[in-house]
Write an enzyme that holds these catalytic residues in place. Structure first.
Site, PDB file in Angstrom:
ATOM      1  N   CYS A   2       4.426  -4.137  -8.965  1.00 30.17           N
ATOM      2  CA  CYS A   2       4.622  -5.925  -8.760  1.00 30.17           C
ATOM      3  C   CYS A   2       3.835  -6.268  -6.828  1.00 30.17           C
ATOM      4  O   CYS A   2       3.934  -5.593  -6.040  1.00 30.17           O
ATOM      5  CB  CYS A   2       6.127  -6.377  -8.606  1.00 30.17           C
ATOM      6  SG  CYS A   2       7.222  -6.387  -9.770  1.00 30.17           S
ATOM      7  N   ARG A  27      -1.675  -3.971  -9.010  1.00 30.63           N
ATOM      8  CA  ARG A  27      -0.197  -3.063  -8.753  1.00 30.63           C
ATOM      9  C   ARG A  27       1.098  -3.840 -10.183  1.00 30.63           C
ATOM     10  O   ARG A  27       2.354  -3.262  -9.833  1.00 30.63           O
ATOM     11  CB  ARG A  27       0.431  -4.224  -7.551  1.00 30.63           C
ATOM     12  CG  ARG A  27      -0.086  -3.878  -6.146  1.00 30.63           C
ATOM     13  CD  ARG A  27       0.164  -4.569  -4.928  1.00 30.63           C
ATOM     14  NE  ARG A  27       1.590  -3.913  -4.638  1.00 30.63           N
ATOM     15  CZ  ARG A  27       1.554  -3.175  -3.695  1.00 30.63           C
ATOM     16  NH1 ARG A  27       0.460  -2.690  -2.956  1.00 30.63           N
ATOM     17  NH2 ARG A  27       2.586  -3.335  -3.481  1.00 30.63           N
ATOM     18  N   TRP A  75       5.232  -5.562 -12.830  1.00 25.09           N
ATOM     19  CA  TRP A  75       5.814  -4.779 -13.624  1.00 25.09           C
ATOM     20  C   TRP A  75       7.194  -4.364 -13.375  1.00 25.09           C
ATOM     21  O   TRP A  75       7.997  -3.753 -12.999  1.00 25.09           O
ATOM     22  CB  TRP A  75       5.248  -3.493 -12.778  1.00 25.09           C
ATOM     23  CG  TRP A  75       5.557  -1.618 -13.062  1.00 25.09           C
ATOM     24  CD1 TRP A  75       3.928  -1.457 -14.283  1.00 25.09           C
ATOM     25  CD2 TRP A  75       5.919  -0.423 -12.601  1.00 25.09           C
ATOM     26  NE1 TRP A  75       4.702  -0.183 -14.423  1.00 25.09           N
ATOM     27  CE2 TRP A  75       5.703  -0.265 -13.855  1.00 25.09           C
ATOM     28  CE3 TRP A  75       8.048  -0.972 -12.775  1.00 25.09           C
ATOM     29  CZ2 TRP A  75       6.794   1.287 -14.286  1.00 25.09           C
ATOM     30  CZ3 TRP A  75       8.398  -0.216 -12.306  1.00 25.09           C
ATOM     31  CH2 TRP A  75       8.362   1.591 -13.314  1.00 25.09           C
ATOM     32  N   ASN A 101       9.209  -7.993  -5.209  1.00 22.99           N
ATOM     33  CA  ASN A 101       9.366  -6.934  -5.825  1.00 22.99           C
ATOM     34  C   ASN A 101      10.680  -5.714  -4.968  1.00 22.99           C
ATOM     35  O   ASN A 101      11.010  -5.899  -3.438  1.00 22.99           O
ATOM     36  CB  ASN A 101       7.455  -6.585  -4.275  1.00 22.99           C
ATOM     37  CG  ASN A 101       7.704  -5.478  -4.973  1.00 22.99           C
ATOM     38  OD1 ASN A 101       7.914  -4.022  -6.342  1.00 22.99           O
ATOM     39  ND2 ASN A 101       6.322  -4.370  -4.472  1.00 22.99           N
ATOM     40  N   GLY A 102      10.855  -5.029  -5.670  1.00 24.67           N
ATOM     41  CA  GLY A 102      11.942  -3.643  -5.497  1.00 24.67           C
ATOM     42  C   GLY A 102      12.607  -4.136  -6.526  1.00 24.67           C
ATOM     43  O   GLY A 102      13.097  -4.652  -7.574  1.00 24.67           O
ATOM     44  N   GLU A 488      -4.321  17.786 -12.598  1.00 21.03           N
ATOM     45  CA  GLU A 488      -4.931  16.610 -12.135  1.00 21.03           C
ATOM     46  C   GLU A 488      -5.490  16.441 -12.999  1.00 21.03           C
ATOM     47  O   GLU A 488      -5.938  15.416 -13.576  1.00 21.03           O
ATOM     48  CB  GLU A 488      -5.939  17.546 -10.744  1.00 21.03           C
ATOM     49  CG  GLU A 488      -6.517  15.684 -10.392  1.00 21.03           C
ATOM     50  CD  GLU A 488      -5.972  14.458 -10.804  1.00 21.03           C
ATOM     51  OE1 GLU A 488      -4.053  14.519 -10.071  1.00 21.03           O
ATOM     52  OE2 GLU A 488      -6.285  13.929 -10.266  1.00 21.03           O
ATOM     53  N   LYS A 492      -5.270  13.086 -15.026  1.00 20.51           N
ATOM     54  CA  LYS A 492      -6.310  12.178 -15.608  1.00 20.51           C
ATOM     55  C   LYS A 492      -6.653  11.990 -17.144  1.00 20.51           C
ATOM     56  O   LYS A 492      -6.468  10.144 -17.005  1.00 20.51           O
ATOM     57  CB  LYS A 492      -7.734  12.527 -14.331  1.00 20.51           C
ATOM     58  CG  LYS A 492      -7.518  12.532 -14.105  1.00 20.51           C
ATOM     59  CD  LYS A 492      -7.528  11.452 -12.645  1.00 20.51           C
ATOM     60  CE  LYS A 492      -6.143  10.827 -12.431  1.00 20.51           C
ATOM     61  NZ  LYS A 492      -6.175  11.308 -11.459  1.00 20.51           N
ATOM     62  N   GLU A 495      -2.797   9.188 -18.397  1.00 19.91           N
ATOM     63  CA  GLU A 495      -2.973   8.180 -17.713  1.00 19.91           C
ATOM     64  C   GLU A 495      -3.854   6.881 -18.459  1.00 19.91           C
ATOM     65  O   GLU A 495      -3.417   5.923 -18.470  1.00 19.91           O
ATOM     66  CB  GLU A 495      -2.482   8.578 -16.553  1.00 19.91           C
ATOM     67  CG  GLU A 495      -3.826   8.875 -15.292  1.00 19.91           C
ATOM     68  CD  GLU A 495      -3.741   8.607 -13.762  1.00 19.91           C
ATOM     69  OE1 GLU A 495      -2.626   7.892 -13.711  1.00 19.91           O
ATOM     70  OE2 GLU A 495      -4.212   9.078 -13.532  1.00 19.91           O
ATOM     71  N   HIS A 511       1.879  32.746 -22.636  1.00 21.91           N
ATOM     72  CA  HIS A 511       3.096  32.648 -22.616  1.00 21.91           C
ATOM     73  C   HIS A 511       4.172  31.750 -23.201  1.00 21.91           C
ATOM     74  O   HIS A 511       4.713  31.167 -23.444  1.00 21.91           O
ATOM     75  CB  HIS A 511       3.827  32.821 -21.233  1.00 21.91           C
ATOM     76  CG  HIS A 511       3.616  34.387 -20.900  1.00 21.91           C
ATOM     77  ND1 HIS A 511       4.431  35.761 -20.682  1.00 21.91           N
ATOM     78  CD2 HIS A 511       2.736  34.386 -19.916  1.00 21.91           C
ATOM     79  CE1 HIS A 511       3.752  35.909 -20.452  1.00 21.91           C
ATOM     80  NE2 HIS A 511       2.408  35.586 -19.414  1.00 21.91           N
ATOM     81  N   LYS A 610      -0.363   1.065 -10.006  1.00 21.32           N
ATOM     82  CA  LYS A 610      -0.571   1.413  -8.264  1.00 21.32           C
ATOM     83  C   LYS A 610       0.500   1.553  -7.290  1.00 21.32           C
ATOM     84  O   LYS A 610       1.190  -0.262  -7.458  1.00 21.32           O
ATOM     85  CB  LYS A 610      -1.877   0.815  -8.310  1.00 21.32           C
ATOM     86  CG  LYS A 610      -2.721   1.400  -6.990  1.00 21.32           C
ATOM     87  CD  LYS A 610      -3.878   2.747  -6.735  1.00 21.32           C
ATOM     88  CE  LYS A 610      -4.544   3.372  -6.387  1.00 21.32           C
ATOM     89  NZ  LYS A 610      -5.418   4.265  -6.884  1.00 21.32           N
TER      90      LYS A 610
END
Ligand code: F6R
Length: 615
Positions: A2, A27, A75, A101-102, A488, A492, A495, A511, A610
């Site tokens: 947010c 955000r 968000w 926000n929170g 990584e 990438k 996402e 395996h 983010k």
């Protein structure tokens, strides 16, 4: 998570707030909203599901002109993204509006008691209860807005960054923070700005105050800036100079922030190592380690905490610290660590890694580690953020602002800093002979030039991306230092392109995951000529025998993998320990181009944001 932006001053608030929302959109981008107090005293609220651009089209051409305003980009946590759940929220008598926000943990209880007292709440959010509560406190007492916000927040359990406007106090903003960041900007003309981070502020002023937990600020055109704690202690604001340039948060001609940030890596790595490597004297300077050398020298274990890409940087560091410092390392997801009953010994050193410095789980894990006596060292990018302020010492990565939601340059800067840390500790402990140490320093110092060479292959990677862009799955395989890079690379791709991808240690494939391989499965081997190269070549053969579509990230001049793979991308030869800084770059470019070909919103991937400031 947010984005919050607010302005009070002499100019119309709308353009400042909407521009700030665009800068903060990384955000959260489920919905956006704005509220202003107009010259006739009306509180005007506009909000819309979707991006800031959708909000702008919704508002159309009759723009608000009031000089106090708040804006929010959401968000979603409580309640789906829709117009009603979008912020700002108003109280019962529509006198105040808030952005938040929170997470308000006791919102259900507060909501229930507000309902019993006749309040009609419109949204599913936890945030709306704050607007009703603050307004109720004001109506029921003679408290002014500043005190009413403090009084209301004393009933609240949870995390918040909050800004409130009141149509009866049109020259004023009230801002409050607990476990969620807020920065106040002080304009030269007496205006004030409030934002979740400095990006909307930097174009207006460089003078900022970072609000601390449980602090409430009144930003008043007549009375100036006053800060008190929730329990009414007076705080003297400490003004900092913002070390950020406007250009660093703009796209600078690139199609996306992510691409710009990938290409910035030679410079961001240079900035990470600048002033820390002394080639002439063959030494590394890391003040944060030297100031607490007894803790590092006597550390019987290093515990590394982080989330997502930062956790992957931690995995690279595990190999680095074990190789150079010969100290056992454990790497933990911060979100798991904090809810276990972790065993921390007094001679443990904890390294917390975070680009934003605000990740809620990492912050909470640090607090847990500190409370049981560990020495905590932070590796963070955002200067002045919460994690560096919470840790005992640390090192900034100096990668510059990272706006693209998928982390790229922050990762390589983290790895560069962690490499220097491991080398420094190993060197001081006498584990690395001086000639090897000096050679490694020279190689590390030259890494930015080598990253430039890798970036020179971008157009070749674009062609390879076309071959893979329609894939539904992908497998990334690596061993040793390259195993975290496999993870990584897969992250990438997932996402930003929404292709299901997995990273595995190449030898583990037998395996289980080998069952996935068919003629269509893209398999990306990260196979530089390192200690385990021969073993990886055998793994490549095992995949080839089963028909996967093979891409190898190999060392220049490689013959063995090149003979087996459908495509190869070459990286320059370097020490095994430094190769992650090179091998990750083509994987970033590959994901980027595949996502663009699939017409995905690269900088704002679905469901992500983010800076994950909620747990
Ligand atoms: C992935 C990504 C995330 C972050 C994670 C931790 O590209 O960006 O996985 O790495 O949310 O964030 P920080 O590093 O800010 O603590």
């Amino acid at each position: 998570m947010c984005g919050i932006v607010a302005y009070v001053g002499l100019n119309p608030a709308f353009p400042i707030v909407i521009d700030g929302l665009k800068r903060l959109e990384y955000r959260g981008y489920d919905s956006a909203g704005i509220a202003t107090i107009e010259p006739e005293g009306d509180l005007v609220v506009s909000k819309k599901k979707g991006k800031v651009a959708d909000l702008e089209s919704h508002i159309g051409s009759s723009l608000p002109v009031g000089s106090v305003g708040i804006g929010h980009t959401r968000w979603a946590t409580h309640g789906p993204p829709n117009d009603t759940n979008a912020h700002p929220h108003r109280g019962a008598s529509e006198r105040i509006a808030i952005i938040h926000n929170g997470i308000i943990e006791n919102f259900a209880a507060i909501k229930e008691s507000l309902k019993c007292r006749g309040h009609n709440l419109l949204s599913d959010t936890d945030s709306e209860v704050l607007a009703h509560l603050i307004e109720e406190v004001m109506d029921a007492s003679s408290l002014d807005l500043f005190d009413a916000v403090r009084a209301a927040l004393s009933q609240v359990v949870g995390a918040y960054a909050l800004v409130v406007i009141d149509k009866d106090n049109p020259g004023r903003l009230i801002a409050a923070r607990k476990s969620s960041p807020l920065v106040i900007g002080i304009g030269a003309d007496g205006s004030y700005y409030v934002a979740s981070d400095a990006t909307p502020i930097v174009g207006h002023t460089k003078n900022v105050v970072y609000l601390e937990d449980e602090e409430v600020a009144s930003l008043d055109l007549e009375e100036g800036l006053r800060i008190r704690t929730i329990s009414n202690d007076i705080i003297t604001p400490e003004v900092h100079a913002l070390e950020m340039e406007l250009e660093s948060i703009e796209k600078g001609g690139y199609e996306h922030f992510m691409l710009k940030e990938i290409f910035e890596q030679p410079q961001s790595i240079r900035d990470s190592i600048r002033g820390r490597i002394n080639l002439q004297h063959g030494e590394i300077k890391m003040q944060g380690i030297d100031d607490h050398w007894d803790r590092w020298e006597n550390a019987s274990r290093i515990l590394i905490l982080g989330c997502g890409t930062s956790w992957h940087a931690g995995l690279v560091a595990e190999y680095l610290f074990e190789e150079f410092a010969r100290i056992p390392v454990e790497v933990e997801y911060a979100s798991e660590f904090r809810y276990r009953n972790p065993i921390i010994r007094p001679d443990d050193v904890v390294i917390a890694i975070s680009q934003s410095g605000e990740t809620a789980d990492t912050l909470a894990a640090i607090k847990t580690a500190k409370s049981i006596g560990a020495h905590v060292f932070g590796v963070c990018n955002v200067v002045g953020s919460s994690i560096p302020r919470e840790t005992d010492s640390g090192a900034y990565t100096h990668a510059g602002p990272e706006i693209g939601v998928a982390s790229t340059k922050a990762f390589t800067s983290q790895v560069a800093v962690l490499t220097m840390m491991a080398l420094h500790v190993g060197h001081r402990k006498g584990n690395i002979p001086q000639d090897r140490f000096s050679r490694l320093l020279a190689e590390l110092n030259n890494i930015p030039e080598l990253v430039e060479k890798v970036l020179g292959q971008a157009s070749r990677i674009d062609v390879i991306a076309e071959q893979f862009a329609n894939a539904e799955n992908a497998l990334y395989l690596g061993r040793g230092f390259q195993f975290p890079i496999a993870l990584e690379g897969a992250l990438k791709l997932k996402e930003i392109s929404y292709i299901h991808a997995e990273g595995y240690p190449a030898a583990e494939m037998k395996h289980g995951p080998i069952a996935l391989i068919d003629d269509d499965m893209p398999v990306i081997f990260i196979a530089p000529m390192d200690d385990v190269y021969e073993k990886v070549v055998s793994n490549v053969q095992e995949v080839k025998a089963r028909g996967g579509r093979l891409l190898g990230v190999v060392t220049e001049g490689d013959k063995d993998v090149a003979a087996l793979a459908d495509h190869v991308i070459e990286i320059p030869r370097c020490d095994d320990a430094l190769a992650p800084l090179l091998s990750v770059v083509p994987l970033q470019l590959l994901s980027y181009r595949m996502a663009v070909l699939r017409e995905c919103n690269v900088d704002q991937p679905r469901n992500l944001a983010k800076s994950v400031t909620v747990e």
